[in-house]
Design an enzyme around this catalytic site. Structure first.
Site, mmCIF file in Angstrom:
data_model
loop_
_atom_site.group_PDB
_atom_site.id
_atom_site.type_symbol
_atom_site.label_atom_id
_atom_site.label_comp_id
_atom_site.label_asym_id
_atom_site.label_seq_id
_atom_site.Cartn_x
_atom_site.Cartn_y
_atom_site.Cartn_z
ATOM 1 N N THR A 1 -4.057 24.888 34.715
ATOM 2 C CA THR A 1 -3.334 26.074 34.242
ATOM 3 C C THR A 1 -3.573 26.190 32.743
ATOM 4 O OG1 THR A 1 -1.624 25.753 35.908
ATOM 5 C CG2 THR A 1 -1.073 27.181 34.059
ATOM 6 N N LYS B 1 -1.134 33.605 37.772
ATOM 7 C CA LYS B 1 -0.351 32.351 37.790
ATOM 8 C C LYS B 1 0.792 32.415 36.765
ATOM 9 C CE LYS B 1 0.503 27.799 37.734
ATOM 10 N NZ LYS B 1 1.161 27.053 38.763
ATOM 11 N N LYS C 1 5.571 24.595 29.639
ATOM 12 C CA LYS C 1 4.157 24.835 29.297
ATOM 13 C C LYS C 1 3.739 26.218 29.804
ATOM 14 C CE LYS C 1 -0.442 23.809 30.771
ATOM 15 N NZ LYS C 1 -1.275 23.306 31.829
HETATM 16 P P1 NAD Z 1 -1.718 14.987 34.817
HETATM 17 O O1 NAD Z 1 -1.407 14.803 33.360
HETATM 18 O O2 NAD Z 1 -0.973 14.184 35.829
HETATM 19 O O3 NAD Z 1 -3.291 14.703 35.065
HETATM 20 C C1 NAD Z 1 -4.321 15.103 34.209
HETATM 21 C C2 NAD Z 1 -5.458 14.091 34.354
HETATM 22 O O4 NAD Z 1 -6.561 14.548 33.544
HETATM 23 C C3 NAD Z 1 -5.099 12.684 33.846
HETATM 24 O O5 NAD Z 1 -5.414 11.738 34.858
HETATM 25 C C4 NAD Z 1 -5.978 12.512 32.608
HETATM 26 O O6 NAD Z 1 -6.388 11.163 32.404
HETATM 27 C C5 NAD Z 1 -7.153 13.400 32.934
HETATM 28 N N1 NAD Z 1 -7.926 13.825 31.767
HETATM 29 C C6 NAD Z 1 -7.473 14.339 30.603
HETATM 30 N N2 NAD Z 1 -8.527 14.624 29.784
HETATM 31 C C7 NAD Z 1 -9.651 14.276 30.451
HETATM 32 C C8 NAD Z 1 -11.041 14.317 30.149
HETATM 33 N N3 NAD Z 1 -11.476 14.769 28.968
HETATM 34 N N4 NAD Z 1 -11.925 13.872 31.075
HETATM 35 C C9 NAD Z 1 -11.481 13.398 32.274
HETATM 36 N N5 NAD Z 1 -10.183 13.336 32.629
HETATM 37 C C10 NAD Z 1 -9.278 13.759 31.715
HETATM 38 O O7 NAD Z 1 -1.556 16.551 35.090
HETATM 39 P P2 NAD Z 1 -1.250 17.260 36.512
HETATM 40 O O8 NAD Z 1 0.204 17.238 36.776
HETATM 41 O O9 NAD Z 1 -2.213 16.714 37.515
HETATM 42 O O10 NAD Z 1 -1.626 18.772 36.153
HETATM 43 C C11 NAD Z 1 -2.965 19.210 36.029
HETATM 44 C C12 NAD Z 1 -2.975 20.718 35.832
HETATM 45 O O11 NAD Z 1 -2.348 21.337 36.971
HETATM 46 C C13 NAD Z 1 -2.192 21.207 34.604
HETATM 47 O O12 NAD Z 1 -2.909 22.242 33.999
HETATM 48 C C14 NAD Z 1 -0.869 21.679 35.187
HETATM 49 O O13 NAD Z 1 -0.253 22.690 34.394
HETATM 50 C C15 NAD Z 1 -1.324 22.219 36.536
HETATM 51 N N6 NAD Z 1 -0.284 22.220 37.582
HETATM 52 C C16 NAD Z 1 0.518 21.132 37.761
HETATM 53 C C17 NAD Z 1 1.503 21.141 38.752
HETATM 54 C C18 NAD Z 1 2.399 19.943 38.966
HETATM 55 O O14 NAD Z 1 3.408 20.077 39.686
HETATM 56 N N7 NAD Z 1 2.077 18.780 38.422
HETATM 57 C C19 NAD Z 1 1.654 22.273 39.571
HETATM 58 C C20 NAD Z 1 0.790 23.368 39.401
HETATM 59 C C21 NAD Z 1 -0.177 23.329 38.397
#
Ligand code: NAD
Length: 299
Positions: free
Chosen positions: A96, A171, A246
């Site tokens: 997102t 979204k 966010k």
């Molecule tokens: P998270 O922080 O749990 O996971 C992000 C992952 O990305 C981590 O494992 C991190 O190590 C990795 N990462 C960061 N920089 C990196 C790089 N340069 N190279 C490789 N890996 C890298 O986040 P999440 O909860 O999985 O959310 C991910 C996305 O989904 C966000 O944009 C969030 O807004 C969106 N989202 C989340 C939810 C939710 O309920 N968690 C729901 C809908 C959308």
């Protein structure tokens, strides 16, 4: 079977990558966390030593990263991945992020002969695990059609919202509405309870009446009215207040940029910011009920 490179194995990305494996795809993964990578390797994925190694011989790249700056870091600039991809590679970014960032990445992708789709998701960690996510895509129709068989391994509803950035716009609009309706639902339930009504009875009345909405149907914010929701588990798990903030920040920036009045969104955002400031950032967003209800009595 498609060979898919998957970047970002966090709360969302890890279960999504697992579902791609279950759907029979060959999946190569990369994350900054070795632990996250090891868990996916145990599930049958191949690990990559670097982003460059990851995208060798892949037709599709999927990313699920925390925010826009991470997406830009991974794809753009001299060290970015886009320059390393072969012509025609399909890149699907499910993070997102701001629509402008998605459009910037799409523009550079086109320069490099790469096909880009923004495809943020709705459905949370539960939906990611169950493979029932909603994908909201922005990009060319051809890219959307090509992505379908891959996305269907991780989700149930797959929408094409319009050109590049449209997935992110849709979204943002959806989550702003969610924030508003959750605030309204909590406010109405608290008022009813202060008048001596049973929140479960009031919930059912409103659910079947003109106030009926998604929160009352599947995500009741009052503790112990509904089974299996965060409100009945001390607001643990679910969709965190910090993540809602966010998304509301993205909506606010977007409204500012487009000179669009969002009085209800702004109010909902301030309620969630206040709630986070009071130490609730890591609770599910339905815990905003506590702000309206005041100090909880023992259930
Ligand atoms: P998270 O922080 O749990 O996971 C992000 C992952 O990305 C981590 O494992 C991190 O190590 C990795 N990462 C960061 N920089 C990196 C790089 N340069 N190279 C490789 N890996 C890298 O986040 P999440 O909860 O999985 O959310 C991910 C996305 O989904 C966000 O944009 C969030 O807004 C969106 N989202 C989340 C939810 C939710 O309920 N968690 C729901 C809908 C959308």
């Amino acid at each position: 079977m498609t060979t898919i490179a998957f970047i970002g194995l966090g709360n969302m990305g890890a279960p999504m990558a697992r579902n791609l494996l279950k759907a029979g795809h060959s999946v190569k993964v990369f994350d900054l966390s070795d632990t996250a990578m090891a868990e996916l390797v145990d599930a049958g994925a191949q690990s990559a030593e670097s982003l460059r190694d990851l995208v060798r011989d892949t037709e599709v790249v999927i990313s699920m990263l925390p925010a826009g700056k991470h997406v830009e870091q991974v794809y753009l600039g001299e060290t970015g991945l886009l320059a390393d991809l072969t012509d025609g590679t399909l890149v699907i970014d499910c993070s997102t992020i701001a629509p402008e960032t998605a459009r910037r990445v799409a523009a550079e992708a086109i320069q490099q002969g790469v096909v880009f789709l923004d495809a943020p998701v709705s459905g949370g960690v539960g939906g990611a695990k169950a493979g029932t996510l909603t994908f909201i895509c922005g990009g060319e129709v051809d890219a959307f059609d090509r992505a379908g068989p891959v996305l269907s391994g991780m989700g149930k509803n797959i929408f094409h919202a319009g050109p590049h950035g449209s997935g992110q716009v849709a979204k943002i609009c959806n989550n702003m509405l969610l924030a508003i309706l959750m605030n309204g639902t909590c406010e109405a339930l608290a008022l009813g309870e202060k008048n001596g009504l049973d929140p479960a009875v009031l919930s059912e009345i409103m659910r079947q009446s003109s106030g009926g909405n998604w929160a009352l149907n599947v995500y009741n914010p009052w503790p112990n009215v509904m089974e299996g929701v965060p409100a009945s588990n001390d607001y643990k798990g679910g969709f965190l207040v910090d993540l809602m903030n966010k998304d509301l920040g993205l909506a606010f920036d977007n409204a500012d940029r487009n000179k669009a009045p969002i009085p209800m969104g702004a109010l909902a955002r301030n309620m969630f910011l206040l709630h986070a400031q009071q130490g609730n950032g890591q609770l599910d967003f339905s815990s905003i009920q506590r702000l309206y209800r005041g100090p909880e009595k023992a259930e």
